[in-house]
Scaffold this motif. Sequence first.
Motif, PDB file in Angstrom:
ATOM      1  N   GLN A   1       0.894  -1.328   0.008  1.00 17.96           N
ATOM      2  CA  GLN A   1      -0.102   0.016  -0.086  1.00 17.96           C
ATOM      3  C   GLN A   1       0.729   1.145   0.046  1.00 17.96           C
ATOM      4  O   GLN A   1       0.495   2.270  -0.695  1.00 17.96           O
ATOM      5  CB  GLN A   1      -0.886  -0.018   1.338  1.00 17.96           C
ATOM      6  CG  GLN A   1      -2.187  -1.062   0.993  1.00 17.96           C
ATOM      7  CD  GLN A   1      -2.898  -1.141   2.504  1.00 17.96           C
ATOM      8  OE1 GLN A   1      -2.438  -0.477   3.490  1.00 17.96           O
ATOM      9  NE2 GLN A   1      -4.026  -1.888   2.497  1.00 17.96           N
ATOM     10  N   GLN A   2       1.938   1.044   0.681  1.00 15.83           N
ATOM     11  CA  GLN A   2       2.817   2.350   0.744  1.00 15.83           C
ATOM     12  C   GLN A   2       3.489   2.453  -0.708  1.00 15.83           C
ATOM     13  O   GLN A   2       4.031   3.670  -0.911  1.00 15.83           O
ATOM     14  CB  GLN A   2       3.825   2.252   1.984  1.00 15.83           C
ATOM     15  CG  GLN A   2       3.435   1.834   3.258  1.00 15.83           C
ATOM     16  CD  GLN A   2       2.217   2.393   3.658  1.00 15.83           C
ATOM     17  OE1 GLN A   2       1.913   3.718   3.911  1.00 15.83           O
ATOM     18  NE2 GLN A   2       1.187   1.778   3.935  1.00 15.83           N
ATOM     19  N   VAL A   3       3.588   1.614  -1.473  1.00 12.20           N
ATOM     20  CA  VAL A   3       4.645   1.861  -2.613  1.00 12.20           C
ATOM     21  C   VAL A   3       3.830   2.128  -3.730  1.00 12.20           C
ATOM     22  O   VAL A   3       4.247   2.515  -4.981  1.00 12.20           O
ATOM     23  CB  VAL A   3       5.386   0.425  -2.809  1.00 12.20           C
ATOM     24  CG1 VAL A   3       4.508  -0.487  -3.408  1.00 12.20           C
ATOM     25  CG2 VAL A   3       6.553   0.838  -3.535  1.00 12.20           C
ATOM     26  N   VAL A   4       2.404   1.922  -3.692  1.00 18.32           N
ATOM     27  CA  VAL A   4       1.553   2.157  -4.716  1.00 18.32           C
ATOM     28  C   VAL A   4       1.671   3.331  -5.536  1.00 18.32           C
ATOM     29  O   VAL A   4       1.792   3.476  -6.518  1.00 18.32           O
ATOM     30  CB  VAL A   4       0.035   2.110  -4.376  1.00 18.32           C
ATOM     31  CG1 VAL A   4      -0.996   2.893  -5.298  1.00 18.32           C
ATOM     32  CG2 VAL A   4      -0.476   0.536  -3.984  1.00 18.32           C
ATOM     33  N   PRO A   5       1.715   4.635  -4.672  1.00 14.39           N
ATOM     34  CA  PRO A   5       2.014   6.049  -5.624  1.00 14.39           C
ATOM     35  C   PRO A   5       3.373   5.938  -6.405  1.00 14.39           C
ATOM     36  O   PRO A   5       3.330   6.718  -7.184  1.00 14.39           O
ATOM     37  CB  PRO A   5       2.056   7.015  -4.214  1.00 14.39           C
ATOM     38  CG  PRO A   5       1.359   6.425  -3.306  1.00 14.39           C
ATOM     39  CD  PRO A   5       1.713   4.855  -3.248  1.00 14.39           C
TER      40      PRO A   5
ATOM     41  N   ALA B   1      -4.098  -3.662 -11.603  1.00 12.98           N
ATOM     42  CA  ALA B   1      -4.896  -4.426 -10.643  1.00 12.98           C
ATOM     43  C   ALA B   1      -4.253  -4.390  -9.202  1.00 12.98           C
ATOM     44  O   ALA B   1      -5.204  -4.687  -8.360  1.00 12.98           O
ATOM     45  CB  ALA B   1      -5.081  -5.859 -11.183  1.00 12.98           C
ATOM     46  N   LEU B   2      -3.002  -4.525  -9.092  1.00  8.43           N
ATOM     47  CA  LEU B   2      -2.276  -4.602  -7.848  1.00  8.43           C
ATOM     48  C   LEU B   2      -2.759  -3.327  -7.269  1.00  8.43           C
ATOM     49  O   LEU B   2      -3.336  -3.459  -5.811  1.00  8.43           O
ATOM     50  CB  LEU B   2      -0.860  -4.694  -7.999  1.00  8.43           C
ATOM     51  CG  LEU B   2       0.016  -4.719  -6.594  1.00  8.43           C
ATOM     52  CD1 LEU B   2      -0.404  -6.035  -5.875  1.00  8.43           C
ATOM     53  CD2 LEU B   2       1.439  -4.656  -6.997  1.00  8.43           C
TER      54      LEU B   2
ATOM     55  N   GLY C   1      -5.710  -1.670  -2.100  1.00  9.77           N
ATOM     56  CA  GLY C   1      -6.455  -0.568  -1.607  1.00  9.77           C
ATOM     57  C   GLY C   1      -7.715  -1.040  -0.939  1.00  9.77           C
ATOM     58  O   GLY C   1      -8.259  -0.616  -0.041  1.00  9.77           O
ATOM     59  N   ALA C   2      -8.188  -2.302  -1.338  1.00  6.51           N
ATOM     60  CA  ALA C   2      -9.378  -3.128  -0.898  1.00  6.51           C
ATOM     61  C   ALA C   2      -9.220  -4.078   0.452  1.00  6.51           C
ATOM     62  O   ALA C   2      -9.889  -4.574   1.003  1.00  6.51           O
ATOM     63  CB  ALA C   2     -10.063  -3.953  -1.765  1.00  6.51           C
TER      64      ALA C   2
ATOM     65  N   ASP D   1      -3.799 -12.000   0.496  1.00  7.58           N
ATOM     66  CA  ASP D   1      -5.567 -11.708   0.123  1.00  7.58           C
ATOM     67  C   ASP D   1      -5.932 -11.424  -1.170  1.00  7.58           C
ATOM     68  O   ASP D   1      -7.140 -11.459  -1.451  1.00  7.58           O
ATOM     69  CB  ASP D   1      -6.074 -10.569   1.232  1.00  7.58           C
ATOM     70  CG  ASP D   1      -6.406 -11.392   2.699  1.00  7.58           C
ATOM     71  OD1 ASP D   1      -6.104 -12.457   2.909  1.00  7.58           O
ATOM     72  OD2 ASP D   1      -6.244 -10.675   3.564  1.00  7.58           O
ATOM     73  N   ILE D   2      -4.861 -10.738  -1.969  1.00  5.56           N
ATOM     74  CA  ILE D   2      -5.226 -10.323  -3.309  1.00  5.56           C
ATOM     75  C   ILE D   2      -5.467 -11.537  -4.124  1.00  5.56           C
ATOM     76  O   ILE D   2      -6.178 -11.420  -5.329  1.00  5.56           O
ATOM     77  CB  ILE D   2      -4.182  -9.509  -3.776  1.00  5.56           C
ATOM     78  CG1 ILE D   2      -2.736 -10.214  -4.212  1.00  5.56           C
ATOM     79  CG2 ILE D   2      -3.961  -8.273  -2.933  1.00  5.56           C
ATOM     80  CD1 ILE D   2      -1.847  -9.477  -4.937  1.00  5.56           C
TER      81      ILE D   2
END
Length: 459
Positions: A84-88, A178-179, A184-185, A199-200
């Motif tokens: 989540q932290q690396v998404v941006p 998609a990742l 994010g969910a 969980d993805i």
Amino acid sequence: MALNIVIMAAGKGTRMKSATPKVLHKLAGRPLLSHVLGSCEAFTADARIVITGHGADQVEATVAAPGISFVRQMPQLGTGHAIQQVVPALVGEGTTLILNGDVPLIETSTAKALIEACAGAALVLLTVDLFDPTGYGRIIRDPEDGGVLAIVEHKDASPEQRLIHEGYSGMMAAPTGALKRWVGALTNHNAQGEYYLTDIVAMAVAEGLPVLGIKAHSETEVLGVNDPVQLAQLERAFQAQQADRLMRAGLRLADPSRFDLRGSLTHGQDCEVDVNCVFEGHVELGDNVRIGAHCVIRNARIASGARIHEFTHIDGEKAGASVGEGALVGPFARLRPGAQLGAEVHIGNFVEVKNSTLAAGAKANHLAYLGDATVGERVNYGAGSITANYDGANKHRTEIGPDVHVGSNCVLIAPVTIGAGATIGGGSTITKPVGAGELAVARGKQVAISGWTRPAKKR
């Protein structure tokens, strides 16, 4: 198609019981994280991102290099939270390869297979068949087509699921777009209260996206490090792999279980290495080289026919060190940075050479020091003799011409030049130049006192 390479390296490594971040503990002389970065150097990536957390400053300073960026995970709330932290920072809509910084032996070919199987369209997991899968997430496959349906973490697995021996390695390749959506969910409704990246898989299955499982070549390739015992076990496994590769290429090891390579080693034909030798940095061996037991050799080139006797230490550091053809070194000798030995040079027991060149046939066979010296051909350098090369502030050179004989227990105070064919009498302290062919003697006159009595102990 854009490629992101993400390496998770934020964990504290509590079980290491060390102030050093876990990913900086060393395997074969290199940090665990450096091994992982090296395995994907061959790929042209749009982004190479290391996720740091515990000891972030130290980790980032250790592996910083052009093309590598860092994202911090504070606090550490699971693998899903890390992504989540690396998404941006993720680039484009292609493929994101996710590796673990404490799993150092992932092979480049395996990482490539994950990237190619993903192709920006499928979720691809790296799995492994384990003799003991304790602690690993279990792979749940569709009994009909073999596709992956889910990964169940060990702590959340049922007794039946724990009987499965196919485990998830913690590494994957995922479609980047998609990742981002999946992480994010994520929720933390599990036994640990963490966000699981695994969980993805269920999300991909629910969307009808292909979920594939590629098996690693061996268990060793995906073994992680959680404590000093595992680190030592992985060290031996890695050294065994290197020893096997070298022996198949012709290197003869007396006992491959007592061999350590912490860098790179190249060799010619008919080379032999005895037990308990350590090679570091880059070492080159010519043909017919013999390395005796208990030697440590770092950043050195050893030419054909040379013999390195037992308990010798050669450390070239950045300057390098070289041993000429047919030279004999040791036992118990030390070559330091800048030591350059010509053909048939002899360096014997308890002789130290630093930043010095010895021409063909020169000999220093016993208890001597040569620092910042140029030594000519066929010089015989006596036992107990030294070059005094340091005046307390600066280093100075000693020049010794060919065919010079330096007697035992001499001090050559640099800067000084000894001409060709000169002889230095034993016990001399030389402070001035000595001409070619001259005999130089600089010592106090011997005095004998008759009737002298040695002091006795008071009772």
